[in-house]
Design a protein around this motif. Structure first.
Motif: not given
Length: 319
Positions: A52-56
């Motif tokens: 996971l790089e980014r959770l929006i």
């Protein structure tokens, strides 16, 4: 390096149902950088995903403006793969080498299988929730080894999905009392904030058993760690029922006005039970069922749930 945008649901149960597709992506491309877009309730289910790089977190806004907000946050990147399980138009408004968007179908199938169809996966990958070691350590502290644990969730998101809490109490008491199928087991009650009243009848039925009532007290990933330690989970059609199934716990789902063929707990260690009034009969008898203010599971007997629990325990007995 592969960059993947994964767009999934707002509700907890739907996010869990879709998590099998996400797990497939993690296993297929272990070095990928993954961006996940989901609703706030689903965040704890997905925030420990490997890669996971980014959770929006997408918070719903009037006139669909939340989609515009998401588009602004992801438009500057070219994606190797976009998987959109919300079936929105956003994937077609972004630069991507591949797009896979869930489309509605008239074929009646479990929602896990429907989600897997977006990548043509057969058999469908089972839902999976990734947990931290810390979450599992906390669950071990609450539920020490040396005994079986029965987990129950007597609540749900809507009242018409809830079997009466007093009925849950009778089933739990019968299972864990001397001579019961789980005699001597510990009892843990789970649920969200605002669900505390549904736990009271169960606590009152077992005043001397030291029932562990964690309703409304835990972060959602800690709830997943708790139900993972249970020998059996019994609950209404809810997000926590789907979480229990995803953790590999033998899970019994209680159904009335919702369709277990579409939304039953998924996996070989799962089962469902409903009363003699079938799905279509329920909807015909209660045409306002989506807005009904009270339980529509009252035709489901205590004996039926108790028998279904015993059958599931026997079928999943460790050898």
């Amino acid at each position: 390096m592969k960059r993947i945008l994964f767009i999934t649901s707002t509700r907890i149960g739907d996010a869990v149902i879709n998590s099998g597709v996400l797990d497939y992506l993690v296993r297929q491309w272990p070095d990928a950088k993954i961006t996940i877009a989901c609703g706030p309730l689903a965040q704890p289910v997905l925030e420990n995903t490997p890669g996971l790089e980014r959770l929006i977190v997408v918070r719903k806004k009037p006139f669909g403006l939340h989609w515009f907000g998401l588009w602004r946050r992801v438009v500057t990147r070219r994606w190797d793969l976009i998987v959109d399980l919300r079936g929105s138009a956003i994937a077609y408004l972004l630069l991507a080498d591949q797009r896979r968007v869930l489309k509605s179908t008239r074929v009646k199938m479990h929602k896990v299988r429907e989600a897997a169809g977006v990548l043509r996966l057969d058999p469908p990958p089972a839902p999976r929730i990734y947990l931290t070691d810390d979450a599992r350590e906390r669950a071990l502290g609450w539920m020490p080894p040396g005994r079986d644990w029965l987990a129950v969730c007597p609540s749900a998101s809507l009242p018409f999905k809830m079997w009466p809490a007093t009925h849950f109490a009778e089933v739990v008491k019968a299972l864990v009392s001397p001579g019961g199928a789980m005699a001597g087991a510990g009892v843990v009650i789970v649920g969200g904030p605002g669900d505390e009243a549904h736990a009271v009848p169960i606590r009152n039925a077992l005043p001397d058993k030291g029932v562990l009532d964690l309703t409304g007290k835990l972060y959602l990933s800690d709830v997943a760690a708790v139900v993972e330690r249970a020998r059996l989970f019994i609950g209404n059609d809810s997000g926590l029922m789907h979480m229990s199934a995803a953790m590999g716990t033998p899970t019994l789902g209680l159904f009335g006005p919702s369709d277990e063929i579409l939304y039953g707990p998924y996996g070989e260690q799962c089962a469902t039970v409903r009363g003699p009034r079938g799905l279509e009969e329920t909807k015909k008898q209660f045409p306002d069922w989506r807005h009904h203010p009270s339980s529509l599971l009252e035709d489901l007997s205590i004996d039926a749930v108790l028998e279904a629990s015993k059958r599931l325990l026997e079928r999943t007995e460790e050898t």
